[in-house]
Design a protein around this motif. Sequence first.
Motif, PDB file in Angstrom:
ATOM      1  N   MET A   1      31.014  34.954  41.736  1.00 20.23           N
ATOM      2  CA  MET A   1      32.353  35.527  41.856  1.00 20.23           C
ATOM      3  C   MET A   1      32.464  36.100  43.250  1.00 20.23           C
ATOM      4  O   MET A   1      31.550  36.772  43.710  1.00 20.23           O
ATOM      5  N   VAL A   2      33.539  35.816  43.903  1.00 15.72           N
ATOM      6  CA  VAL A   2      33.698  36.267  45.274  1.00 15.72           C
ATOM      7  C   VAL A   2      34.561  37.513  45.291  1.00 15.72           C
ATOM      8  O   VAL A   2      35.661  37.510  44.773  1.00 15.72           O
ATOM      9  N   ASN A   3      34.046  38.570  45.880  1.00 18.77           N
ATOM     10  CA  ASN A   3      34.842  39.798  45.996  1.00 18.77           C
ATOM     11  C   ASN A   3      35.434  40.211  44.651  1.00 18.77           C
ATOM     12  O   ASN A   3      36.636  40.398  44.529  1.00 18.77           O
ATOM     13  N   GLN A   4      34.578  40.374  43.676  1.00 13.54           N
ATOM     14  CA  GLN A   4      35.111  40.681  42.356  1.00 13.54           C
ATOM     15  C   GLN A   4      35.688  42.093  42.309  1.00 13.54           C
ATOM     16  O   GLN A   4      35.065  43.044  42.763  1.00 13.54           O
TER      17      GLN A   4
ATOM     18  N   ILE B   1      47.282  32.791  33.262  1.00 13.10           N
ATOM     19  CA  ILE B   1      45.906  32.777  32.747  1.00 13.10           C
ATOM     20  C   ILE B   1      45.912  32.610  31.237  1.00 13.10           C
ATOM     21  O   ILE B   1      45.063  31.918  30.668  1.00 13.10           O
TER      22      ILE B   1
ATOM     23  N   TRP C   1      48.994  35.300  44.863  1.00 10.25           N
ATOM     24  CA  TRP C   1      47.967  35.151  43.838  1.00 10.25           C
ATOM     25  C   TRP C   1      47.864  33.704  43.417  1.00 10.25           C
ATOM     26  O   TRP C   1      48.773  32.909  43.625  1.00 10.25           O
TER      27      TRP C   1
ATOM     28  N   CYS D   1      41.541  34.755  38.356  1.00 11.00           N
ATOM     29  CA  CYS D   1      42.715  34.984  39.202  1.00 11.00           C
ATOM     30  C   CYS D   1      42.260  35.457  40.575  1.00 11.00           C
ATOM     31  O   CYS D   1      41.407  36.335  40.686  1.00 11.00           O
TER      32      CYS D   1
ATOM     33  N   LEU E   1      43.510  37.152  44.133  1.00  7.48           N
ATOM     34  CA  LEU E   1      44.623  37.925  44.659  1.00  7.48           C
ATOM     35  C   LEU E   1      44.390  38.149  46.145  1.00  7.48           C
ATOM     36  O   LEU E   1      43.319  38.573  46.554  1.00  7.48           O
TER      37      LEU E   1
ATOM     38  N   THR F   1      40.825  39.601  49.937  1.00  6.52           N
ATOM     39  CA  THR F   1      40.932  38.647  48.831  1.00  6.52           C
ATOM     40  C   THR F   1      40.044  39.129  47.718  1.00  6.52           C
ATOM     41  O   THR F   1      38.892  39.464  47.930  1.00  6.52           O
ATOM     42  N   VAL F   2      40.591  39.167  46.527  1.00  4.88           N
ATOM     43  CA  VAL F   2      39.883  39.755  45.400  1.00  4.88           C
ATOM     44  C   VAL F   2      39.916  38.781  44.228  1.00  4.88           C
ATOM     45  O   VAL F   2      40.930  38.138  43.994  1.00  4.88           O
ATOM     46  N   GLU F   3      38.799  38.700  43.497  1.00  2.29           N
ATOM     47  CA  GLU F   3      38.796  37.827  42.321  1.00  2.29           C
ATOM     48  C   GLU F   3      38.825  38.668  41.059  1.00  2.29           C
ATOM     49  O   GLU F   3      38.110  39.672  40.952  1.00  2.29           O
TER      50      GLU F   3
END
Lengths: 200, 199
Positions: free
Chosen positions: A130-133, A196, B128, B147, B149, B171-173
């Motif tokens: 996960m990137v930048n969760q 989603i 998003w 998702c 963002l 950038t955020v998941e």
Amino acid sequence: MLPLRFIADALPDSVASDFQNLNKFSEQQFVSLTDILFRFLVEPKEAERFLLHLSEFAAENGMSAGPLRNLVKNLLLVPQGALKRNVSAEQLKEELVSLGLNEDKAIHFSNQWKVHYAVLSRLAVGQTLMVNQLVDMEWKFGVTVGTSELEKAGNIFLQLKLVIRKGNSTENVYMELTLPQFYNFLHEMERAKASIDCFS
Amino acid sequence: MAALTEEYFDAFQLLLKAPSKDAVRQLCRDSFSPGAPESRRLADEAAETLSVSVGEAQQLLRALHALTRHVLFHSLTTPEEILALFPDAFHPNLKNLMTKILLEHSPAWRNEALGNQISLPRLLEMDWGVDMKTCSDSAGRMAVPSCLLHMKVQDARAPGDGSVSPLSSVTVELTRETLDTMLDGLSRIRDQLSVVASK
């Protein structure tokens, strides 16, 4: 011996002799060992407990701990490989048999795998990159009472703090939104959720 | 904040030399901005418009800056409030003109001040997307939506040297659960905002 089709790359060459050794275990011993193994797989953080169980098993059954650990280390690769390559229980059983494990033990092992499949695959998904969760969000909003330019202000502000996981540490991002921006943000997030939810 | 002193009202008399009402209006507008009293360029222009010395022009700009800021700070919105600032003997026509100009520009100045106030970095833009993860190195097959963002934020106040403040990108998941929790939080904010707004 038939060539392995699904989990070939995952297993080292010594696997053939490992499985011969496993065949020497009694049914009860094999069941206990499989139990210890799967209990570790569903709770991967409990490494110490796992090693303890292995030592106890070795002691109870008159085996030396070192070789047993190596054997189990290789055996662990089987369910992991099966998950990566999406192997069914039936395929797994056949593979184990072709590797030299006797039929009863192969059936038992692949059944255990089937039983624990849901938990194991959920764990595997959870480990997915996960990137930048986003891990946390804090917020506050208030009214600006006055500034150095306006003795009486009275406008509403909203401040957000987003906590983001970057590798092993977290980073905080702070930002401020005006009211219209907040409503737009909320609207967009609702649309994202609707999108989603389509996938469920 | 500079108090409105007698010297300032003396300086305003220089406006009587202005060629037109629009010139007065322009001077008032120009003197509002933060750097105005120190601006050499503005002082030169004012000196030329009014045929006065640069020193006198600077004094006038300082005085106008103090006056416009005073009106803004105290939110003086009626003619009576502004007229009351001037000394009794002040030139009545000039007083009325200045009052009118100040009232005209107050809303715009107020919005500008509100827009520039101290704040955390401002959210500028937001995008998003929803992706579906189909496989990874740990799971051969899966169907997990997630998702992403993306937000652009900028420091609210431009640095004094005239350059634009840096834009940063985040950038955020989010997993589905995180998105749900975030929406919960945002809904609570919205509810509380409507309570505040209805008061």
